[in-house]
Design a protein around this motif. Structure first.
Motif, PDB file in Angstrom:
ATOM      1  N   ALA A  30       0.803  -1.213   0.000  1.00  0.00           N
ATOM      2  CA  ALA A  30       0.000   0.000   0.000  1.00  0.00           C
ATOM      3  C   ALA A  30       0.839   1.266   0.000  1.00  0.00           C
ATOM      4  N   ASN A  31       2.054   1.193   0.537  1.00  0.00           N
ATOM      5  CA  ASN A  31       2.898   2.395   0.585  1.00  0.00           C
ATOM      6  C   ASN A  31       3.717   2.588  -0.685  1.00  0.00           C
ATOM      7  N   GLY A  32       3.544   1.705  -1.685  1.00  0.00           N
ATOM      8  CA  GLY A  32       4.233   1.850  -2.959  1.00  0.00           C
ATOM      9  C   GLY A  32       5.441   0.959  -3.137  1.00  0.00           C
ATOM     10  N   ALA A  33       5.946   0.376  -2.048  1.00  0.00           N
ATOM     11  CA  ALA A  33       7.136  -0.468  -2.138  1.00  0.00           C
ATOM     12  C   ALA A  33       6.781  -1.864  -2.629  1.00  0.00           C
ATOM     13  N   PHE A  34       7.791  -2.556  -3.148  1.00  0.00           N
ATOM     14  CA  PHE A  34       7.653  -3.952  -3.564  1.00  0.00           C
ATOM     15  C   PHE A  34       8.605  -4.811  -2.739  1.00  0.00           C
ATOM     16  N   PRO A  35       8.158  -5.960  -2.271  1.00  0.00           N
ATOM     17  CA  PRO A  35       9.074  -6.937  -1.687  1.00  0.00           C
ATOM     18  C   PRO A  35       9.596  -7.862  -2.779  1.00  0.00           C
ATOM     19  N   ALA A  36      10.469  -8.773  -2.429  1.00  0.00           N
ATOM     20  CA  ALA A  36      10.908  -9.759  -3.408  1.00  0.00           C
ATOM     21  C   ALA A  36       9.754 -10.662  -3.824  1.00  0.00           C
ATOM     22  N   TYR A  37       8.850 -10.943  -2.865  1.00  0.00           N
ATOM     23  CA  TYR A  37       7.730 -11.829  -3.188  1.00  0.00           C
ATOM     24  C   TYR A  37       6.701 -11.775  -2.073  1.00  0.00           C
ATOM     25  N   ARG A  38       5.450 -11.638  -2.454  1.00  0.00           N
ATOM     26  CA  ARG A  38       4.325 -11.731  -1.517  1.00  0.00           C
ATOM     27  C   ARG A  38       3.517 -12.977  -1.869  1.00  0.00           C
ATOM     28  N   ALA A  81       6.708   1.380 -15.939  1.00  0.00           N
ATOM     29  CA  ALA A  81       6.827   2.642 -16.672  1.00  0.00           C
ATOM     30  C   ALA A  81       7.065   2.397 -18.151  1.00  0.00           C
ATOM     31  N   THR A  82       7.773   1.343 -18.481  1.00  0.00           N
ATOM     32  CA  THR A  82       8.009   1.015 -19.891  1.00  0.00           C
ATOM     33  C   THR A  82       6.707   0.628 -20.580  1.00  0.00           C
ATOM     34  N   LEU A  83       5.852  -0.103 -19.871  1.00  0.00           N
ATOM     35  CA  LEU A  83       4.574  -0.494 -20.466  1.00  0.00           C
ATOM     36  C   LEU A  83       3.646   0.696 -20.634  1.00  0.00           C
ATOM     37  N   GLY A  84       3.717   1.652 -19.708  1.00  0.00           N
ATOM     38  CA  GLY A  84       2.836   2.811 -19.756  1.00  0.00           C
ATOM     39  C   GLY A  84       1.495   2.517 -19.104  1.00  0.00           C
ATOM     40  N   GLY A  85       0.770   3.579 -18.791  1.00  0.00           N
ATOM     41  CA  GLY A  85      -0.549   3.436 -18.209  1.00  0.00           C
ATOM     42  C   GLY A  85      -0.557   3.020 -16.756  1.00  0.00           C
ATOM     43  N   GLN A  86       0.555   3.167 -16.056  1.00  0.00           N
ATOM     44  CA  GLN A  86       0.653   2.709 -14.668  1.00  0.00           C
ATOM     45  C   GLN A  86       1.074   3.854 -13.738  1.00  0.00           C
ATOM     46  N   ARG A  87       0.730   5.074 -14.088  1.00  0.00           N
ATOM     47  CA  ARG A  87       1.255   6.232 -13.359  1.00  0.00           C
ATOM     48  C   ARG A  87       0.941   6.218 -11.863  1.00  0.00           C
ATOM     49  N   PRO A  88      -0.287   5.941 -11.417  1.00  0.00           N
ATOM     50  CA  PRO A  88      -0.544   5.978  -9.969  1.00  0.00           C
ATOM     51  C   PRO A  88       0.346   5.017  -9.190  1.00  0.00           C
ATOM     52  N   ALA A  89       0.497   3.793  -9.688  1.00  0.00           N
ATOM     53  CA  ALA A  89       1.322   2.805  -8.983  1.00  0.00           C
ATOM     54  C   ALA A  89       2.783   3.242  -8.950  1.00  0.00           C
ATOM     55  N   ILE A  90       3.279   3.766 -10.077  1.00  0.00           N
ATOM     56  CA  ILE A  90       4.686   4.157 -10.139  1.00  0.00           C
ATOM     57  C   ILE A  90       4.939   5.372  -9.259  1.00  0.00           C
ATOM     58  N   THR A  91       3.996   6.296  -9.226  1.00  0.00           N
ATOM     59  CA  THR A  91       4.156   7.484  -8.383  1.00  0.00           C
ATOM     60  C   THR A  91       4.274   7.094  -6.919  1.00  0.00           C
ATOM     61  N   LYS A  92       3.473   6.127  -6.475  1.00  0.00           N
ATOM     62  CA  LYS A  92       3.560   5.652  -5.096  1.00  0.00           C
ATOM     63  C   LYS A  92       4.927   5.032  -4.825  1.00  0.00           C
ATOM     64  N   SER A  93       5.438   4.267  -5.780  1.00  0.00           N
ATOM     65  CA  SER A  93       6.765   3.666  -5.608  1.00  0.00           C
ATOM     66  C   SER A  93       7.842   4.734  -5.521  1.00  0.00           C
ATOM     67  N   MET A  94       7.729   5.742  -6.364  1.00  0.00           N
ATOM     68  CA  MET A  94       8.723   6.808  -6.354  1.00  0.00           C
ATOM     69  C   MET A  94       8.723   7.539  -5.012  1.00  0.00           C
ATOM     70  N   GLU A  95       7.547   7.783  -4.473  1.00  0.00           N
ATOM     71  CA  GLU A  95       7.471   8.480  -3.192  1.00  0.00           C
ATOM     72  C   GLU A  95       8.032   7.618  -2.069  1.00  0.00           C
ATOM     73  N   TRP A  96       7.822   6.305  -2.158  1.00  0.00           N
ATOM     74  CA  TRP A  96       8.426   5.436  -1.144  1.00  0.00           C
ATOM     75  C   TRP A  96       9.949   5.482  -1.241  1.00  0.00           C
TER      76      TRP A  96
END
Length: 467
Positions: A124-132, A158-173
Motif C-alpha cells: 500500500a505504501n508503494g514499495a515492492f518486496p521480493a515476493y508476496r 513505466a516502460t509499459l505505460g498506463g501505470q502512473r498511480p502505482a509508479i508514483t507511489k513507488s517513487m514516493e516510497w
C-alpha cells in the motif's frame, strides 16, 4: 547484475529470519517507511552474507538422525502469471520485472496476467518486496520490501505505460528511504550501494524524473552517491582504476566489483537496464580529474570494463567456497551487463568480443537460471542491434515466453520498443501523438497561407461602373 543479486539474496534471507525478532527494522508495506534522515542500521549488504557465528544460516536446523531419511523438499507452487519455475521467495518481483522488460525489448507485449501479478505484489505504501505469497494479505512490518524489487518493477511498469498511480507511489516510497548521501541500500536504512542506487536512477529516468532532482535531507542526489563509490583513475589504484565498488569495506576502502561497475556505468549516464544502442566512438579511457561528475566516473567505469573484457571476452567470478578448483569462473550474467553498459555508453566496439562469447557460451547458463537470465541476454541483443531470436542459434524470445504466460505480439515489432527505449515513460508516446498532430496542423496552415497568397496575387476584375 546477476539473475538474483548475491548480496540481495543474503540480505533477503537474513531479513526474513530477523523480521520477527526486530519487525521495526524493515519499512514494510502499510507501515510508515523510515525517513531520509534516519540513522543507518549497523551492518551492510556485503557484510551480511554470514551470520556472526560464521554459518550461512542464522538458525541452523539440527542434523537429522542417521537412520532417518532426509525429507523430500515440498514442491514449489508457482502462482498464475509469474514467470519461472523456481521458488520465487527471493526473486519473484525481480525476475517478473526483467521478463516483462525483455519481452518488450523483443517486440512482444507481456500478457495481461503477468502485469496483473506484478501490480499485485505492490504494498500500500508503494514499495515492492521480493515476493508476496498472498497479495490479499496486507503488508506489515515483517514484509521485507526493498529498493531493488521496487526499482525493477518501476522500470517494467513505466516502460509499459498506463501505470502512473502505482509508479508514483513507488517513487514516493523511494524518496522516503533515500539515504543522506543521496543513494539507496538494498533494504531501507542500510548503507548505499552502487547497484541499488543505479537501479533507482534507471527507474526515475524511465518514469521521466530527473534523478538529480531527488535530493536527500543533506541535498545529495543519487549521482553524488555513485561518484563516492567510484575508484579514482590514479596509479595507486592499480587494476581497479575506474571501477566502482559495491560498498566501502569496514575500513572505508573501495574494491572493484564488476557487477557494481556495469550497473553504475548505466546509472552514471542516467540510463536503465533496457538501454538503446548508441553509435560507437573511440575507446574509453580512465581520466583522473579533481572533481569528477557522474558522466566522467561512468566513462571511467567503461574503461575498466573494456580492459577486463579484453583478455578473454568475459568477466570472471571467484570460485565457490570449498571448490577444489581455485581458478576463477566465467561470469555470464555480468558479462551480459557489461555488453549493455559499454554499448549504451558509446563503446560498442569494445563489447563485440564479449557479445560473441555470450552467443557461444550463454545457452546452458540461461536455461539453468530462467527468465531473468534470458532477459539479460535479450538486453544485450537489444543494445547491440542483434536479433534475439537467433542469438548464437538460440531463440531467446521463444525460451523466455515459454517460462510464463503467453505474451501478445505488438502491432509493430520495432517501433514500440524504440519508443520505450528512447523515452522515459508512456508519456513519450503521447508526445509523439502531439508532434504528429502539430505536423499536420503546420502542413494545413501552409496550404492555407499559400492559398491566400495566390488569391491576393490574382488580378481582380475592375468594379462595374455604377449606373
Amino acid at each position: 547484475m546477476t539473475t538474483v543479486r548475491r548480496c540481495a539474496v543474503a540480505l533477503a534471507a537474513t531479513t526474513l529470519l530477523c523480521a520477527a525478532v526486530a519487525p521495526a527494522a524493515v519499512a514494510g508495506g502499510d507501515v510508515p517507511a523510515s525517513t531520509p534522515g534516519s540513522k543507518d542500521s549497523p551492518g551492510s549488504a556485503s557484510g551480511s552474507k554470514d551470520s556472526p557465528s560464521g554459518s550461512s544460516s542464522a538458525s541452523p536446523s539440527p542434523a537429522p538422525a542417521a537412520s532417518a531419511p532426509a525429507p523430500s523438499p515440498a514442491p514449489v507452487a508457482i502462482p498464475p502469471g509469474l514467470y519461472g519455475e523456481k521458488d520465487p521467495a527471493y526473486d519473484g518481483v525481480w525476475r517478473q520485472s526483467l521478463a516483462i522488460l525483455g519481452q518488450f525489448a523483443a517486440g512482444v507485449r507481456p500478457a495481461d496476467q503477468a502485469v496483473v501479478w506484478l501490480r499485485g505484489q505492490q504494498c500500500a505504501n508503494g514499495a515492492f518486496p521480493a515476493y508476496r505469497p498472498d497479495p490479499a494479505e496486507p503488508c506489515d512490518a515483517r514484509t521485507a520490501v526493498d529498493s531493488n524489487s521496487t526499482a525493477a518493477a518501476m522500470q517494467a511498469l513505466a516502460t509499459l505505460g498506463g501505470q502512473r498511480p502505482a509508479i508514483t507511489k513507488s517513487m514516493e516510497w523511494l524518496r522516503s528511504v533515500q539515504n543522506k548521501d543521496g543513494g539507496w541500500g538494498y533494504l531501507p536504512g542500510t548503507p548505499s550501494d552502487a547497484n541499488s542506487t543505479s537501479l533507482v536512477i534507471g527507474a526515475l529516468a524511465t518514469f521521466g524524473v530527473r534523478p538529480s532532482s531527488m535530493r536527500s535531507s543533506e541535498e545529495k542526489s543519487a549521482y553524488d552517491a555513485l561518484v563516492a563509490l567510484s575508484i579514482p583513475c590514479d596509479p595507486g589504484s592499480g587494476a581497479d582504476a575506474g571501477a566502482f565498488a559495491y560498498q566501502p569495506d569496514k575500513a572505508g576502502r573501495l574494491t572493484a566489483n564488476d557487477d557494481a561497475t556495469a550497473a553504475a556505468v548505466l546509472g552514471g549516464l542516467g540510463k536503465r537496464m533496457m538501454a538503446w544502442p548508441v553509435q560507437a566512438g573511440p575507446a574509453p579511457s580512465c581520466v583522473s580529474t579533481p572533481d569528477p561528475g557522474p558522466e566522467r566516473v561512468a566513462r571511467n567505469g567503461a574503461a575498466y570494463l573494456a580492459s577486463a573484457l579484453a583478455a578473454t571476452g568475459h568477466l570472471d567470478q571467484p570460485p565457490m567456497p570449498g571448490a577444489d578448483d581455485s581458478a576463477p569462473l566465467p561470469d555470464t550474467g555480468n558479462t551480459a551487463d557489461a555488453v549493455v553498459a559499454l554499448t549504451a555508453a558509446g563503446y560498442g566496439d569494445q563489447a563485440s568480443g564479449a557479445l560473441e562469447w555470450l552467443k557461444r557460451n550463454s545457452g546452458a547458463w540461461a536455461q539453468e537460471n530462467g527468465p531473468a537470465a534470458y532477459a539479460q541476454l535479450i538486453f544485450a541483443a537489444h543494445a547491440t542491434g542483434t536479433d534475439p531470436r537467433n542469438f548464437g542459434g538460440i531463440d531467446l524470445v521463444e525460451r523466455l515466453n515459454a517460462t510464463g504466460p503467453t505474451p501478445r505480439p505488438m502491432a509493430s515489432a520495432t517501433a514500440p520498443a524504440a519508443t520505450a527505449a528512447h523515452g522515459n515513460s508512456g508519456r513519450d508516446q503521447g508526445m509523439l501523438w502531439i508532434l504528429g498532430f502539430g505536423a499536420v496542423a503546420c502542413v494545413a496552415m501552409g496550404f492555407l497561407l499559400n492559398g491566400r497568397k495566390k488569391t491576393q496575387e490574382t488580378p481582380q476584375s475592375p468594379p462595374s461602373p455604377q449606373s
